[in-house]
Design a protein around this motif. Structure first.
Motif, PDB file in Angstrom:
ATOM      1  N   THR A  39       0.850  -1.189   0.000  1.00 40.59           N
ATOM      2  CA  THR A  39       0.000   0.000   0.000  1.00 40.59           C
ATOM      3  C   THR A  39       0.886   1.240   0.000  1.00 40.59           C
ATOM      4  O   THR A  39       1.972   1.247   0.588  1.00 40.59           O
ATOM      5  N   HIS A  40       0.429   2.238  -0.679  1.00 42.25           N
ATOM      6  CA  HIS A  40       1.143   3.501  -0.822  1.00 42.25           C
ATOM      7  C   HIS A  40       0.148   4.611  -0.551  1.00 42.25           C
ATOM      8  O   HIS A  40      -1.054   4.369  -0.433  1.00 42.25           O
ATOM      9  N   GLU A  41       0.620   5.817  -0.490  1.00 36.40           N
ATOM     10  CA  GLU A  41      -0.299   6.928  -0.277  1.00 36.40           C
ATOM     11  C   GLU A  41      -1.158   7.123  -1.524  1.00 36.40           C
ATOM     12  O   GLU A  41      -0.658   7.415  -2.599  1.00 36.40           O
ATOM     13  N   GLY A  42      -2.434   6.876  -1.384  1.00 36.48           N
ATOM     14  CA  GLY A  42      -3.374   7.088  -2.477  1.00 36.48           C
ATOM     15  C   GLY A  42      -3.673   5.889  -3.354  1.00 36.48           C
ATOM     16  O   GLY A  42      -4.575   5.943  -4.179  1.00 36.48           O
ATOM     17  N   TYR A  43      -2.921   4.798  -3.207  1.00 36.28           N
ATOM     18  CA  TYR A  43      -3.191   3.618  -4.029  1.00 36.28           C
ATOM     19  C   TYR A  43      -2.523   2.388  -3.415  1.00 36.28           C
ATOM     20  O   TYR A  43      -1.689   2.499  -2.520  1.00 36.28           O
ATOM     21  N   ALA A  44      -2.917   1.236  -3.931  1.00 35.49           N
ATOM     22  CA  ALA A  44      -2.285  -0.029  -3.543  1.00 35.49           C
ATOM     23  C   ALA A  44      -1.731  -0.670  -4.805  1.00 35.49           C
ATOM     24  O   ALA A  44      -2.276  -0.482  -5.897  1.00 35.49           O
ATOM     25  N   ALA A  45      -0.650  -1.425  -4.642  1.00 34.70           N
ATOM     26  CA  ALA A  45      -0.038  -2.108  -5.781  1.00 34.70           C
ATOM     27  C   ALA A  45      -0.062  -3.616  -5.550  1.00 34.70           C
ATOM     28  O   ALA A  45       0.267  -4.088  -4.466  1.00 34.70           O
ATOM     29  N   VAL A  46      -0.490  -4.331  -6.575  1.00 33.44           N
ATOM     30  CA  VAL A  46      -0.501  -5.793  -6.552  1.00 33.44           C
ATOM     31  C   VAL A  46       0.477  -6.246  -7.612  1.00 33.44           C
ATOM     32  O   VAL A  46       0.396  -5.794  -8.762  1.00 33.44           O
ATOM     33  N   ARG A  47       1.414  -7.129  -7.230  1.00 33.18           N
ATOM     34  CA  ARG A  47       2.429  -7.569  -8.186  1.00 33.18           C
ATOM     35  C   ARG A  47       2.389  -9.086  -8.336  1.00 33.18           C
ATOM     36  O   ARG A  47       2.846  -9.817  -7.475  1.00 33.18           O
ATOM     37  N   PRO A  48       1.821  -9.578  -9.455  1.00 27.34           N
ATOM     38  CA  PRO A  48       1.896 -11.011  -9.742  1.00 27.34           C
ATOM     39  C   PRO A  48       3.268 -11.355 -10.335  1.00 27.34           C
ATOM     40  O   PRO A  48       3.747 -10.659 -11.218  1.00 27.34           O
ATOM     41  N   VAL A  49       3.880 -12.397  -9.816  1.00 28.03           N
ATOM     42  CA  VAL A  49       5.191 -12.830 -10.289  1.00 28.03           C
ATOM     43  C   VAL A  49       5.037 -14.209 -10.918  1.00 28.03           C
ATOM     44  O   VAL A  49       4.525 -15.128 -10.286  1.00 28.03           O
ATOM     45  N   GLY A  50       5.451 -14.340 -12.172  1.00 24.65           N
ATOM     46  CA  GLY A  50       5.340 -15.616 -12.870  1.00 24.65           C
ATOM     47  C   GLY A  50       4.270 -15.555 -13.943  1.00 24.65           C
ATOM     48  O   GLY A  50       4.129 -14.558 -14.640  1.00 24.65           O
ATOM     49  N   ARG A  51       3.497 -16.622 -14.038  1.00 26.86           N
ATOM     50  CA  ARG A  51       2.461 -16.742 -15.068  1.00 26.86           C
ATOM     51  C   ARG A  51       1.084 -16.482 -14.455  1.00 26.86           C
ATOM     52  O   ARG A  51       0.695 -17.152 -13.506  1.00 26.86           O
ATOM     53  N   LEU A  52       0.366 -15.503 -14.995  1.00 34.92           N
ATOM     54  CA  LEU A  52      -0.977 -15.182 -14.519  1.00 34.92           C
ATOM     55  C   LEU A  52      -1.980 -15.961 -15.372  1.00 34.92           C
ATOM     56  O   LEU A  52      -2.397 -15.519 -16.442  1.00 34.92           O
ATOM     57  N   THR A  53      -2.297 -17.162 -14.897  1.00 37.56           N
ATOM     58  CA  THR A  53      -3.169 -18.085 -15.635  1.00 37.56           C
ATOM     59  C   THR A  53      -4.321 -18.519 -14.740  1.00 37.56           C
ATOM     60  O   THR A  53      -4.521 -17.970 -13.665  1.00 37.56           O
ATOM     61  N   ALA A  54      -5.046 -19.534 -15.166  1.00 38.68           N
ATOM     62  CA  ALA A  54      -6.222 -20.018 -14.440  1.00 38.68           C
ATOM     63  C   ALA A  54      -5.910 -20.388 -12.998  1.00 38.68           C
ATOM     64  O   ALA A  54      -6.767 -20.247 -12.123  1.00 38.68           O
ATOM     65  N   SER A  55      -4.704 -20.840 -12.724  1.00 35.22           N
ATOM     66  CA  SER A  55      -4.370 -21.222 -11.351  1.00 35.22           C
ATOM     67  C   SER A  55      -4.156 -20.015 -10.441  1.00 35.22           C
ATOM     68  O   SER A  55      -4.419 -20.094  -9.251  1.00 35.22           O
ATOM     69  N   GLY A  56      -3.703 -18.890 -10.967  1.00 33.87           N
ATOM     70  CA  GLY A  56      -3.424 -17.725 -10.144  1.00 33.87           C
ATOM     71  C   GLY A  56      -4.452 -16.618 -10.222  1.00 33.87           C
ATOM     72  O   GLY A  56      -4.517 -15.765  -9.336  1.00 33.87           O
ATOM     73  N   ALA A  57      -5.268 -16.617 -11.265  1.00 34.75           N
ATOM     74  CA  ALA A  57      -6.246 -15.543 -11.461  1.00 34.75           C
ATOM     75  C   ALA A  57      -7.207 -15.382 -10.279  1.00 34.75           C
ATOM     76  O   ALA A  57      -7.482 -14.249  -9.877  1.00 34.75           O
ATOM     77  N   PRO A  58      -7.718 -16.473  -9.682  1.00 36.62           N
ATOM     78  CA  PRO A  58      -8.610 -16.301  -8.532  1.00 36.62           C
ATOM     79  C   PRO A  58      -7.925 -15.591  -7.354  1.00 36.62           C
ATOM     80  O   PRO A  58      -8.562 -14.793  -6.658  1.00 36.62           O
ATOM     81  N   ARG A  59      -6.637 -15.842  -7.156  1.00 39.09           N
ATOM     82  CA  ARG A  59      -5.910 -15.168  -6.075  1.00 39.09           C
ATOM     83  C   ARG A  59      -5.802 -13.669  -6.339  1.00 39.09           C
ATOM     84  O   ARG A  59      -5.952 -12.857  -5.424  1.00 39.09           O
ATOM     85  N   LEU A  60      -5.534 -13.314  -7.586  1.00 35.45           N
ATOM     86  CA  LEU A  60      -5.467 -11.897  -7.937  1.00 35.45           C
ATOM     87  C   LEU A  60      -6.820 -11.246  -7.691  1.00 35.45           C
ATOM     88  O   LEU A  60      -6.908 -10.174  -7.096  1.00 35.45           O
ATOM     89  N   LYS A  61      -7.859 -11.903  -8.132  1.00 37.64           N
ATOM     90  CA  LYS A  61      -9.214 -11.373  -7.963  1.00 37.64           C
ATOM     91  C   LYS A  61      -9.547 -11.180  -6.479  1.00 37.64           C
ATOM     92  O   LYS A  61     -10.115 -10.162  -6.091  1.00 37.64           O
ATOM     93  N   GLN A  62      -9.178 -12.148  -5.652  1.00 38.33           N
ATOM     94  CA  GLN A  62      -9.424 -12.059  -4.207  1.00 38.33           C
ATOM     95  C   GLN A  62      -8.669 -10.885  -3.589  1.00 38.33           C
ATOM     96  O   GLN A  62      -9.232 -10.159  -2.757  1.00 38.33           O
TER      97      GLN A  62
END
Length: 110
Positions: free
Chosen positions: A7-30
């Protein structure tokens, strides 16, 4: 896929590392949903270390964008790698999800 959230002032940053596919997409969404529910609807998805994205990953980004906008925020991309940029361009999502050079630049804090 590894996922980090900062988290930063005014926004939050989410950083996926690796392959953003069906296995990781639900985690990003959550994680995006958690940020919105905690009162942080301004979100940057930092794709600097994302090697590949598939339709599930794109769906998670679009779902997050819609949820953030409903919460009067926004979801923006930063530092997309060339393979990710290619998929965004191929699907015309580069028109909806603009890629900024850095997470800080996405919300004008650079």
């Amino acid at each position: 896929m590894k996922l980090t959230v900062t988290t930063h002032e005014g926004y939050a940053a989410v950083r996926p590392v690796g392959r953003l596919t069906a296995s990781g997409a639900p985690r990003l969404k959550q994680e995006v949903q958690k940020l919105i529910e905690s009162g942080q609807p301004r979100i940057v998805v930092d794709l600097a270390e994302t090697e590949f994205i598939d339709s599930s990953g794109l769906g998670a980004l679009i779902g997050g964008l819609k949820a953030a906008r409903v919460a009067e925020g926004d979801l923006r991309l930063a530092s997309a790698t060339e393979p990710v940029k290619s998929v965004l361009k191929l699907t015309s999502l580069d028109r909806v999800l603009k890629d900024y050079p850095t997470a800080e630049a996405a919300f004008g804090n650079e």
